[in-house]
Design a protein around this motif. Structure first.
Motif, PDB file in Angstrom:
ATOM      1  N   ASP A 143       0.727  -1.288   0.167  1.00  0.00           N
ATOM      2  CA  ASP A 143      -0.014  -0.041   0.117  1.00  0.00           C
ATOM      3  C   ASP A 143       0.865   1.092  -0.023  1.00  0.00           C
ATOM      4  O   ASP A 143       0.495   2.150  -0.540  1.00  0.00           O
ATOM      5  CB  ASP A 143      -0.830  -0.028   1.141  1.00  0.00           C
ATOM      6  CG  ASP A 143      -2.090  -1.198   1.191  1.00  0.00           C
ATOM      7  OD1 ASP A 143      -2.409  -1.627  -0.053  1.00  0.00           O
ATOM      8  OD2 ASP A 143      -2.709  -1.211   2.196  1.00  0.00           O
ATOM      9  N   LYS A 144       2.034   1.199   0.751  1.00  0.00           N
ATOM     10  CA  LYS A 144       3.025   2.268   0.847  1.00  0.00           C
ATOM     11  C   LYS A 144       3.543   2.792  -0.669  1.00  0.00           C
ATOM     12  O   LYS A 144       3.606   3.916  -0.995  1.00  0.00           O
ATOM     13  CB  LYS A 144       4.074   2.031   1.733  1.00  0.00           C
ATOM     14  CG  LYS A 144       5.057   3.132   2.228  1.00  0.00           C
ATOM     15  CD  LYS A 144       5.571   3.113   3.418  1.00  0.00           C
ATOM     16  CE  LYS A 144       6.689   4.109   3.642  1.00  0.00           C
ATOM     17  NZ  LYS A 144       7.833   3.920   2.834  1.00  0.00           N
ATOM     18  N   GLN A 145       3.708   1.665  -1.402  1.00  0.00           N
ATOM     19  CA  GLN A 145       4.477   1.859  -2.806  1.00  0.00           C
ATOM     20  C   GLN A 145       3.110   2.560  -3.543  1.00  0.00           C
ATOM     21  O   GLN A 145       3.626   3.336  -4.705  1.00  0.00           O
ATOM     22  CB  GLN A 145       4.732   0.583  -3.241  1.00  0.00           C
ATOM     23  CG  GLN A 145       6.269  -0.070  -2.843  1.00  0.00           C
ATOM     24  CD  GLN A 145       6.529  -1.164  -3.250  1.00  0.00           C
ATOM     25  OE1 GLN A 145       5.808  -2.337  -2.964  1.00  0.00           O
ATOM     26  NE2 GLN A 145       7.745  -1.400  -3.928  1.00  0.00           N
ATOM     27  N   MET A 146       2.150   2.222  -3.391  1.00  0.00           N
ATOM     28  CA  MET A 146       0.892   2.718  -4.144  1.00  0.00           C
ATOM     29  C   MET A 146       0.876   4.262  -4.034  1.00  0.00           C
ATOM     30  O   MET A 146       0.271   4.918  -4.892  1.00  0.00           O
ATOM     31  CB  MET A 146      -0.486   1.968  -3.825  1.00  0.00           C
ATOM     32  CG  MET A 146      -0.412   0.464  -4.205  1.00  0.00           C
ATOM     33  SD  MET A 146      -0.520   0.368  -5.948  1.00  0.00           S
ATOM     34  CE  MET A 146      -0.748  -1.320  -6.344  1.00  0.00           C
ATOM     35  N   GLU A 147       1.452   4.713  -3.033  1.00  0.00           N
ATOM     36  CA  GLU A 147       1.576   6.227  -2.937  1.00  0.00           C
ATOM     37  C   GLU A 147       2.588   6.655  -3.592  1.00  0.00           C
ATOM     38  O   GLU A 147       2.607   8.030  -3.349  1.00  0.00           O
ATOM     39  CB  GLU A 147       1.193   6.574  -1.350  1.00  0.00           C
ATOM     40  CG  GLU A 147      -0.086   6.106  -0.785  1.00  0.00           C
ATOM     41  CD  GLU A 147      -1.357   6.440  -1.908  1.00  0.00           C
ATOM     42  OE1 GLU A 147      -1.268   7.651  -2.065  1.00  0.00           O
ATOM     43  OE2 GLU A 147      -1.988   5.415  -1.977  1.00  0.00           O
ATOM     44  N   GLU A 148       3.380   6.117  -3.853  1.00  0.00           N
ATOM     45  CA  GLU A 148       4.872   6.767  -4.479  1.00  0.00           C
ATOM     46  C   GLU A 148       4.317   7.375  -5.590  1.00  0.00           C
ATOM     47  O   GLU A 148       3.494   7.197  -6.433  1.00  0.00           O
ATOM     48  CB  GLU A 148       5.836   5.682  -4.659  1.00  0.00           C
ATOM     49  CG  GLU A 148       6.320   5.119  -3.531  1.00  0.00           C
ATOM     50  CD  GLU A 148       7.764   4.442  -3.725  1.00  0.00           C
ATOM     51  OE1 GLU A 148       8.517   4.782  -4.681  1.00  0.00           O
ATOM     52  OE2 GLU A 148       8.216   3.412  -2.930  1.00  0.00           O
ATOM     53  N   LYS A 149       5.324   8.433  -6.069  1.00  0.00           N
ATOM     54  CA  LYS A 149       4.695   9.662  -7.168  1.00  0.00           C
ATOM     55  C   LYS A 149       5.723   9.620  -8.265  1.00  0.00           C
ATOM     56  O   LYS A 149       6.927   9.314  -8.258  1.00  0.00           O
ATOM     57  CB  LYS A 149       4.765  10.801  -6.596  1.00  0.00           C
ATOM     58  CG  LYS A 149       3.279  10.880  -5.829  1.00  0.00           C
ATOM     59  CD  LYS A 149       3.333  12.283  -5.108  1.00  0.00           C
ATOM     60  CE  LYS A 149       2.344  12.469  -3.904  1.00  0.00           C
ATOM     61  NZ  LYS A 149       2.528  13.359  -3.206  1.00  0.00           N
ATOM     62  N   GLY A 150       5.096   9.694  -9.458  1.00  0.00           N
ATOM     63  CA  GLY A 150       5.941  10.207 -10.671  1.00  0.00           C
ATOM     64  C   GLY A 150       5.302  11.592 -11.346  1.00  0.00           C
ATOM     65  O   GLY A 150       4.308  12.035 -10.502  1.00  0.00           O
ATOM     66  N   VAL A 151       5.791  12.190 -12.073  1.00  0.00           N
ATOM     67  CA  VAL A 151       5.431  13.451 -12.528  1.00  0.00           C
ATOM     68  C   VAL A 151       5.049  13.393 -14.109  1.00  0.00           C
ATOM     69  O   VAL A 151       5.851  13.146 -14.816  1.00  0.00           O
ATOM     70  CB  VAL A 151       6.723  14.597 -12.414  1.00  0.00           C
ATOM     71  CG1 VAL A 151       6.177  16.039 -12.949  1.00  0.00           C
ATOM     72  CG2 VAL A 151       6.967  14.394 -10.859  1.00  0.00           C
ATOM     73  N   HIS A 152       3.688  13.737 -14.281  1.00  0.00           N
ATOM     74  CA  HIS A 152       3.225  13.998 -15.598  1.00  0.00           C
ATOM     75  C   HIS A 152       3.865  15.188 -16.233  1.00  0.00           C
ATOM     76  O   HIS A 152       3.586  16.195 -15.529  1.00  0.00           O
ATOM     77  CB  HIS A 152       1.550  13.766 -15.646  1.00  0.00           C
ATOM     78  CG  HIS A 152       1.122  13.549 -16.859  1.00  0.00           C
ATOM     79  ND1 HIS A 152       1.008  14.878 -17.638  1.00  0.00           N
ATOM     80  CD2 HIS A 152       0.778  12.480 -17.625  1.00  0.00           C
ATOM     81  CE1 HIS A 152       0.428  14.241 -18.860  1.00  0.00           C
ATOM     82  NE2 HIS A 152       0.268  13.029 -18.849  1.00  0.00           N
TER      83      HIS A 152
END
Lengths: 173, 173
Positions: A115-124
């Motif tokens: 679940d923690k990894q699901m909140e990691e971010k990229g930048v569009h």
């Protein structure tokens, strides 16, 4: 419904066979006609789905999960299929999509994402931060969007044949 | 594309298996949520398709081809499924739809319809004359309309999960 990976994969893994069932060996009149100038026919849409499997969904997932300092996504080429599908039959494209999707789902599952990894971010490049769960949710909705589009494009090939019904069938508007 | 029976049946005979592939055994979150007040969920839509197989498509075809003096169609009940589907699972509805559709296609093919018969007319209670080819074309477009609707209703269950993508996915508007 909140995002969850199991429910997301339920959709992702059904899409190739759904399209094979709808489209394999069907008369080309259904798949070569579009909705007018600058619109896609069914063949174009399947090519677009293939390009997403190759360059977008898992590539961006990997980037989000990476240690890269710059996590800005590469732009997606919405017209790549016009070159990449050349010389291939629709049946070939359908098989290619199924093969790529199976490989991508396998790769996704192999990560055993938390679940923690699901909140990691990229930048569009246009609208900024995207979490992994938003990215994966978009993959699901993108599939359903194109199943709906394929249904609509096919329906429109019969628009002139339904008589007065044209005003009652929302898909033909 | 001009109407032709072969191309029409290509769509009609694929719809039940397409829906089975999309929906059988899927998590109920995908099939019990709708698009808001007074809209249908996936379960309602499959029930509506069943009611069409039972009371509309072949019944009106038979009426058009009959010797009746009055060929006015009976009104179609758009809400029949709320009563008729009661107590059935979605998987049961999908199987029922497949069975009814197969029977109807068999009945349609057994008539060995001529081009001349395709121009015979019935009377729609609201908008008047409908030829048999227009009626059968509508059956085809109606299938595609509801495949698109099912895709859209499912996509909307994930609307809150896609973040900024919501503005880019036409199906969520």
């Amino acid at each position: 419904m909140n995002f969850n990976l199991t429910n997301s994969i339920e959709i992702l893994q059904r899409t190739p066979d759904t399209l094979i069932l709808m489209l394999k060996d069907i008369s080309p009149e259904w798949t070569t006609g579009n909705e007018g100038a600058e619109t896609w026919n069914v063949y174009d849409i399947v090519g677009h789905l293939i390009h997403g499997e190759k360059t977008d969904w898992m590539a961006r997932t990997e980037l989000i999960l990476s240690d890269n300092v710059n996590k800005t996504f590469e732009s997606f080429d919405r017209f790549a299929q016009f070159e990449e599908s050349k010389g291939k039959t629709l049946n070939q494209l359908l098989n290619e999509f199924k093969m790529l999707r199976e490989k991508n789902i396998e790769q996704l599952l192999s990560k055993k994402l938390t679940d923690k990894q699901m909140e990691e971010k990229g930048v569009h490049p246009v609208f900024g931060d995207v979490t992994l769960s938003q990215h994966l949710s978009t993959w699901v909705v993108h599939d359903l969007n194109h199943i709906a589009q394929i249904s609509r494009v096919m329906a429109k090939q019969y628009k002139l044949n339904v008589g007065h019904w044209v005003d009652y069938l929302k898909i033909l508007q």
